[in-house]
Design a protein around this motif. Sequence first.
Motif, mmCIF file in Angstrom:
data_model
loop_
_atom_site.group_PDB
_atom_site.id
_atom_site.type_symbol
_atom_site.label_atom_id
_atom_site.label_comp_id
_atom_site.label_asym_id
_atom_site.label_seq_id
_atom_site.Cartn_x
_atom_site.Cartn_y
_atom_site.Cartn_z
ATOM 1 N N PRO A 21 0.795 -1.238 0.000
ATOM 2 C CA PRO A 21 0.000 0.000 0.000
ATOM 3 C C PRO A 21 0.827 1.287 0.000
ATOM 4 O O PRO A 21 0.416 2.292 -0.579
ATOM 5 N N LEU A 22 2.028 1.287 0.633
ATOM 6 C CA LEU A 22 2.799 2.523 0.779
ATOM 7 C C LEU A 22 3.970 2.626 -0.190
ATOM 8 O O LEU A 22 4.526 3.712 -0.367
ATOM 9 N N GLY A 23 4.361 1.517 -0.784
ATOM 10 C CA GLY A 23 5.485 1.548 -1.704
ATOM 11 C C GLY A 23 6.817 1.670 -0.990
ATOM 12 O O GLY A 23 6.943 1.407 0.213
ATOM 13 N N GLN A 24 7.830 2.131 -1.713
ATOM 14 C CA GLN A 24 9.189 2.235 -1.180
ATOM 15 C C GLN A 24 9.253 3.098 0.074
ATOM 16 O O GLN A 24 9.990 2.791 1.020
ATOM 17 N N PHE A 25 8.466 4.174 0.131
ATOM 18 C CA PHE A 25 8.502 5.079 1.272
ATOM 19 C C PHE A 25 8.069 4.390 2.571
ATOM 20 O O PHE A 25 8.426 4.835 3.663
ATOM 21 N N GLY A 26 7.331 3.281 2.458
ATOM 22 C CA GLY A 26 6.893 2.558 3.641
ATOM 23 C C GLY A 26 8.044 2.060 4.492
ATOM 24 O O GLY A 26 7.874 1.799 5.695
ATOM 25 N N ALA A 27 9.241 1.938 3.890
ATOM 26 C CA ALA A 27 10.415 1.475 4.647
ATOM 27 C C ALA A 27 10.766 2.421 5.787
ATOM 28 O O ALA A 27 11.443 2.025 6.742
ATOM 29 N N ILE A 28 10.290 3.671 5.718
ATOM 30 C CA ILE A 28 10.648 4.645 6.756
ATOM 31 C C ILE A 28 10.132 4.235 8.129
ATOM 32 O O ILE A 28 10.677 4.622 9.164
ATOM 33 N N TRP A 29 9.062 3.435 8.173
ATOM 34 C CA TRP A 29 8.529 2.984 9.459
ATOM 35 C C TRP A 29 9.550 2.148 10.227
ATOM 36 O O TRP A 29 9.458 2.016 11.451
ATOM 37 N N PHE A 30 10.521 1.587 9.528
ATOM 38 C CA PHE A 30 11.482 0.721 10.203
ATOM 39 C C PHE A 30 12.592 1.497 10.880
ATOM 40 O O PHE A 30 13.431 0.907 11.567
ATOM 41 N N THR A 31 12.599 2.818 10.714
ATOM 42 C CA THR A 31 13.479 3.625 11.562
ATOM 43 C C THR A 31 13.006 3.558 13.015
ATOM 44 O O THR A 31 13.815 3.610 13.948
ATOM 45 N N VAL A 32 11.682 3.424 13.198
ATOM 46 C CA VAL A 32 11.130 3.267 14.551
ATOM 47 C C VAL A 32 11.568 1.928 15.135
ATOM 48 O O VAL A 32 11.937 1.828 16.315
ATOM 49 N N VAL A 33 11.534 0.875 14.301
ATOM 50 C CA VAL A 33 11.977 -0.448 14.735
ATOM 51 C C VAL A 33 13.443 -0.401 15.157
ATOM 52 O O VAL A 33 13.825 -0.948 16.199
ATOM 53 N N ALA A 34 14.271 0.265 14.358
ATOM 54 C CA ALA A 34 15.698 0.362 14.676
ATOM 55 C C ALA A 34 15.928 1.139 15.973
ATOM 56 O O ALA A 34 16.775 0.766 16.791
ATOM 57 N N ALA A 35 15.177 2.236 16.155
ATOM 58 C CA ALA A 35 15.336 3.028 17.375
ATOM 59 C C ALA A 35 14.957 2.217 18.611
ATOM 60 O O ALA A 35 15.621 2.305 19.657
ATOM 61 N N LEU A 36 13.908 1.394 18.505
ATOM 62 C CA LEU A 36 13.509 0.524 19.612
ATOM 63 C C LEU A 36 14.618 -0.475 19.931
ATOM 64 O O LEU A 36 14.940 -0.723 21.105
ATOM 65 N N ALA A 37 15.217 -1.045 18.881
ATOM 66 C CA ALA A 37 16.307 -2.005 19.084
ATOM 67 C C ALA A 37 17.501 -1.341 19.757
ATOM 68 O O ALA A 37 18.152 -1.949 20.624
ATOM 69 N N VAL A 38 17.815 -0.105 19.384
ATOM 70 C CA VAL A 38 18.928 0.619 20.004
ATOM 71 C C VAL A 38 18.703 0.772 21.503
ATOM 72 O O VAL A 38 19.616 0.574 22.315
ATOM 73 N N CYS A 39 17.464 1.092 21.896
ATOM 74 C CA CYS A 39 17.149 1.244 23.323
ATOM 75 C C CYS A 39 17.367 -0.066 24.083
ATOM 76 O O CYS A 39 17.978 -0.082 25.159
ATOM 77 N N PHE A 40 16.873 -1.168 23.535
ATOM 78 C CA PHE A 40 17.071 -2.471 24.179
ATOM 79 C C PHE A 40 18.554 -2.817 24.271
ATOM 80 O O PHE A 40 19.022 -3.371 25.272
ATOM 81 N N LEU A 41 19.307 -2.500 23.216
ATOM 82 C CA LEU A 41 20.719 -2.878 23.177
ATOM 83 C C LEU A 41 21.570 -2.040 24.116
ATOM 84 O O LEU A 41 22.635 -2.480 24.548
ATOM 85 N N ILE A 42 21.138 -0.847 24.443
ATOM 86 C CA ILE A 42 21.834 -0.069 25.469
ATOM 87 C C ILE A 42 21.731 -0.793 26.816
ATOM 88 O O ILE A 42 22.704 -0.892 27.572
ATOM 89 N N TYR A 43 20.548 -1.348 27.103
ATOM 90 C CA TYR A 43 20.366 -2.139 28.332
ATOM 91 C C TYR A 43 21.254 -3.381 28.304
ATOM 92 O O TYR A 43 21.922 -3.714 29.295
ATOM 93 N N ILE A 44 21.268 -4.078 27.158
ATOM 94 C CA ILE A 44 22.112 -5.265 27.010
ATOM 95 C C ILE A 44 23.580 -4.900 27.194
ATOM 96 O O ILE A 44 24.349 -5.620 27.846
#
Length: 412
Positions: free
Chosen positions: A171-194
């Motif tokens: 539905p969103l095309g190539q631009f839809g990939a931008i939502w995964f910056t949120v996924v990456a930011a969440l992973a960064v937060c968890f990895l700081i704890y790790i």
Amino acid sequence: MSTASIPKKPASYERDTGTVYNILFIIGLCHLLNDSIQSVIPAMFPILEKSMGLTFTQLGLIAFSLNMVSSVMQPVVGFYTDKRPMPYALPIGLTSSMLGVLGLAFAPSFITILLSVIFIGLGSAIFHPEGSRVAYMAAGNRRGLAQSIYQVGGNSGQALAPVITALILVPLGQFGAIWFTVVAALAVCFLIYIAKWYSAKLSIMNAERKAKQQVENKSKSLSKAIRNALIIIIFIIFARSWYGSAISNFYAFYAIEKYDLTIATSQLYIFTFLVMGAVGTFLGGPLADRFGKRNVILVSLLATVPFTLLLPFVGPTASLILLGCIGIILMSSFSVTVVYAQELVPGKIGTMSGLTVGLAFGMGAIGSVALGAIIDTLGLTTTMIGVALLPVLGILAFLLPSDRKLQEWQQQ
């Protein structure tokens, strides 16, 4: 060596020898988030083919750029961090992936897509060997189970690719990939704890590494046998990775062509293969702890052969069932080959993890380019029939040293 030079065990050492499940589940979740970011790349293939008019060879080059950067750098990162552990490399790596996926969302050309996936590949190269080390440190006496928990996160992330395509990218095309910056930011937060937990355990890890180094020094006379076993592992990873690459990168096109499906519907076949592969990855570790690592590696490939041979010749419903069976059986050896290599060369946890997992990425990268070119030349059907023979190479696992032999080598 004097007793004064031997590192003392911390007061909490006895507790630390147990399996730290909260760390395992968090690093497994981070592995899921990391690999879901990577899964955006092949998930975008049908989108990019239509929007940019890319050929199968160009799509293969995109996958090659992602996986080859990751595969080349993983053993390098693992080798370096075996000597100088870097806990905060984990969140730094995911930051690189976040920048890559942001660039991917706005990439206007084939070249800029390649540059974006290089950033994602670098992040993956940093994450995987260090993530595997965290799993090893948190494993206690359950190394097979711990590695399965860690690896199943990655396989689950890869299994999200069809869902990503159907729900976001179509539905969103190539631009839809931008939502995964949120996924990456969440992973960064968890990895700081790790990373904080990892830093607190460095004294214990350093003591263990010195002990492993002593074992390694005693095993130099076995270097030829170890080298031969690693060569066999490489061939097994080649067979598994090339077949997995054929299915995950190109089977959607095959299903669309043969069964007249839409892009969104074709993703169900890839999702089935990948999600059952995640199940197989999880089961492989406990099965190896019970029945032996070599046996699981052997069965995971050879038992797949009848299903891979049938797959190109059946209807849409049967192919869905077969893909599920292939995924769960074939991928049951994924985490097991990592643990096998780690026990084959004690004291090189990061290096062996980087080598085996990185090699899987590298083989998949080469397979993406080669298979894309073969499909452009011979067609989808011929290629799918040909790759069905790859799991036969699993017969080489008969030549691997047994689990008992590995234990004997470690005691020498």
